[in-house]
Design an enzyme around this catalytic site. Sequence first.
Site, PDB file in Angstrom:
ATOM      1  N   GLY A 258      -3.229   1.011 -13.523  1.00  0.00           N
ATOM      2  CA  GLY A 258      -4.067   1.579 -13.574  1.00  0.00           C
ATOM      3  C   GLY A 258      -4.463   2.403 -12.319  1.00  0.00           C
ATOM      4  N   MET A 260      -3.146   3.324  -7.816  1.00  0.00           N
ATOM      5  CA  MET A 260      -2.244   2.570  -6.470  1.00  0.00           C
ATOM      6  C   MET A 260      -3.127   3.312  -5.367  1.00  0.00           C
ATOM      7  SD  MET A 260      -0.222   0.987  -5.396  1.00  0.00           S
ATOM      8  CE  MET A 260       0.528   0.753  -3.614  1.00  0.00           C
ATOM      9  N   GLU A 261      -3.523   2.307  -4.402  1.00  0.00           N
ATOM     10  CA  GLU A 261      -3.944   2.787  -3.350  1.00  0.00           C
ATOM     11  C   GLU A 261      -3.638   4.009  -1.977  1.00  0.00           C
ATOM     12  OE1 GLU A 261      -2.507  -1.225  -2.152  1.00  0.00           O
ATOM     13  OE2 GLU A 261      -3.081  -0.079  -4.205  1.00  0.00           O
ATOM     14  N   ASN A 262      -2.427   4.690  -2.738  1.00  0.00           N
ATOM     15  CA  ASN A 262      -1.946   5.456  -1.358  1.00  0.00           C
ATOM     16  C   ASN A 262      -3.007   5.910  -0.384  1.00  0.00           C
ATOM     17  OD1 ASN A 262       0.517   4.842  -2.901  1.00  0.00           O
ATOM     18  ND2 ASN A 262      -0.344   6.486  -4.063  1.00  0.00           N
ATOM     19  N   HIS A 292     -12.189   0.387  -6.386  1.00  0.00           N
ATOM     20  CA  HIS A 292     -11.687  -0.541  -6.475  1.00  0.00           C
ATOM     21  C   HIS A 292     -10.400  -0.036  -5.346  1.00  0.00           C
ATOM     22  CE1 HIS A 292      -8.698  -4.110  -7.249  1.00  0.00           C
ATOM     23  NE2 HIS A 292      -7.815  -2.999  -7.166  1.00  0.00           N
ATOM     24  N   GLU A 293     -10.073   1.471  -5.703  1.00  0.00           N
ATOM     25  CA  GLU A 293      -8.992   1.923  -5.323  1.00  0.00           C
ATOM     26  C   GLU A 293      -9.277   2.630  -3.368  1.00  0.00           C
ATOM     27  OE1 GLU A 293      -6.346   1.314  -6.007  1.00  0.00           O
ATOM     28  OE2 GLU A 293      -7.015   1.010  -7.349  1.00  0.00           O
TER      29      GLU A 293
END
Length: 814
Positions: A258, A260-262, A292-293
């Site tokens: 969904g 990616m928290e980079n 969420h991220e």
Amino acid sequence: MPVASSRSLLRTEAVARREQLDVTSYDVVLDLTGEATFGSVTTIEFESTGGPTFVDLKPVSVAAIRLNDRPVDVDLLREGRLPIETSAGTNVLVVDARMPFRNDGEGLHQHVDPADGRRYVYGMSFMDAAPTVFACFDQPDLKAPYTLHVTAPPDWVVVGNAPATNPEPGRWEIGPTQPLSTYFVTVVAGPYHVVRDEHDGIPLGLSSRQSLAQHLDKDADELLTITRQCFDEFHRLFGIRYPFGDYHQAFVPEFNAGAMENPGCVTFRDQLVFDTRVTRGTRIVRATTVAHEMAHQWFGNIVTPTWWDDLWLNESFAEYMGNRVTADVTQYDDAWTHVAWSRRQWGLLADQRPTTHPVAGNGAVDAVAALQNFDGISYAKGSSILKQLCTSLGDEVFFAGAIDHFTRHRFGNATMHDLVASWERSGAGDLSPVVDQWLRVAGADTFTLDREAHVLRRTPPPEHPADRAHRFEVATLSEGSVTTTVVDVSGPETPLPDLAGTVVLDPREQSWGVYVPDTATVAGLRTELPLVGDDGLRAAIWNNLKSGFNEALVAPDDVVELLVQAFPVQDTEDTARHTVPWVLGEVLPAATPGSTARVHRAVADLVGSTEPGSELQLSAFRAAVRTADDVDLLRDWLASPPTGIDLDADVRWRLLVRLATLGGTHPTELDAALADDRTAATAVSHVLATTSLPTAEAKALAWEMFTGVLDSPNYELVAAGQGLWQGSQRELTAPYVERYFAELPATSQVRSGWVLALAADAFFPRTFVDDDTLARTEALLDSDVLEPAVRRRVADHADELARRLAVRAAYPVS
């Protein structure tokens, strides 16, 4: 381009390498002007205690490697590892290599937009993909700052983990960043459309492909408003400011997850830029994903798990905090209800399978094994337990512990035990019962009501016994009124008052368990469910029905009856985790003949009787399309859909896919439809429709994609698997059942990582629910020839197949 084979990092190897090394910095030079490969020159400065170790590297070719200004033999590189002999003290390693552009959503993924031919690139370094972008010590606890120098076509925009500068056309400088784990490093590069803003001193950015620019602009205000609201709330809750500079949200093509928290540059699948009509449920998904991220910037990015088996320290927290903050401070105050519809059964099913695992510290021996435990347990179950814990501790203690954790381990790594210690220092008391019974033991307790004995029975899974304490409500429904009683469960039986009529266990989903409705309740729901006005209660009822069905204790015909009597108006989405697709995909094939036609009539009536343009009408129309067996009706809708339904690309291709499945169209029409509106999304729909055709050529095409004869992007590959298996085409697809089990192992030679498992999942012969398919599945698992990622997916299918056979045995139909 297939990625060279590599060996998964063992945890023991990671521990030894961390004890030996301390990485000071990475300097990465990327030349993205090529088409199939790109240049990557990595300089790593690190301290060592001396002696041998290895660097992770998966190149197409290597020009030169130098360690401490001495050449290293390139031929030493084997299985993604380059052995090196380090000196005590400071070391400098320089690796000059060519790396592969990929089309599987990992590494540096390259996409050519069918809409306009423009080329886009983004980095996904999660798990073991970073070494296909740059040479590195690829494990989460060897963090270091990164500086990147990127050469790209002059019309490109480049974004990364720190603010980027563009000193001259085609050249970009990024960093140095804060200390990062390798799996966070990303570069998003291409002729992206960019929207910029600022909030509370933080530069904000959004980007998408140019073909989605007008749609991103349309939704930019909503996205930026949610981002601002979430930043304010996270700053309030944590008292620690976001520390990674710019906050850019890049919507990128063909993304497997969904998002990616980079740090500094979060990547999202660009279906979240809406170019067709969507429901409020889909917008809630986007809002909770954004939140969420953002939560990950603290849980995961400031403090990162030491090893992959503590990944729940990222995901469970981000799941809980993302849902909570979305509900508390954004326009989507019903986010928790949507989570109940979309996420709870995902976690419960994973927790009931033989492949279940503890939430925390599940002992993954290597990185690949850890990836298999990245599932609904890591997200939904972990989030549920944290919600229970926060309710028990109270916000003051819960967040004081989190702040202590972030402060003590800032830009470092930590374990579950570190976090628990922070909570206990902050006044939580002894948390060992929570850790021992909820976090370290797998499985879910099953609850059933014994009316005659006036008790609630709790049965822990025999493979994972635990003495968990539960507190939740029991609701009694009567002519639209709801009466609740709180129960505390600490043993196998809990006395209950005399409960008559329709009883719902845990109607507010306050605990984690499998709640099976009894026969009287299922019967009573035919009257009571249409009267339920509480959205959360309705979601809990459907979740309990799903649990009962999965345990072969609720009949398929009863589920069909309830769907017809009380269409789940609050669950308007149609992804696999939602209610209507579950009924259409799993329940109807086991129900009495004629049930599909009955559901079709009910949803078609709704399309005509409900408010034109409403979400309920759209949801009912989607279900009507999927259940239709009348080609003329579908043709009529394609020419002129019902009032209130827009014939956008999404609706058009749903109709074409159903026509294809019924043999009501042909490749020429499908090709013309694609040529008329060629986008990344319609290209995937075209593959789905083409492979759904009831022809030998269509199925052969799908199979060539599966076996790698045709190199296909990840989304199109999954669509081909979905199109191959159509329940009305059993005679045509029967030969592929045996071929799946014979040829699946070899697919690990043509793809790797995430998409390897996705393909194994998509191409499983799901329409063949019989003992022979189960026997073949179990035999393949016993042969021990599958890659771990593939084995996990096949094992889950074996459990699902056994459950579906149990339903058929319990409720046979003529």
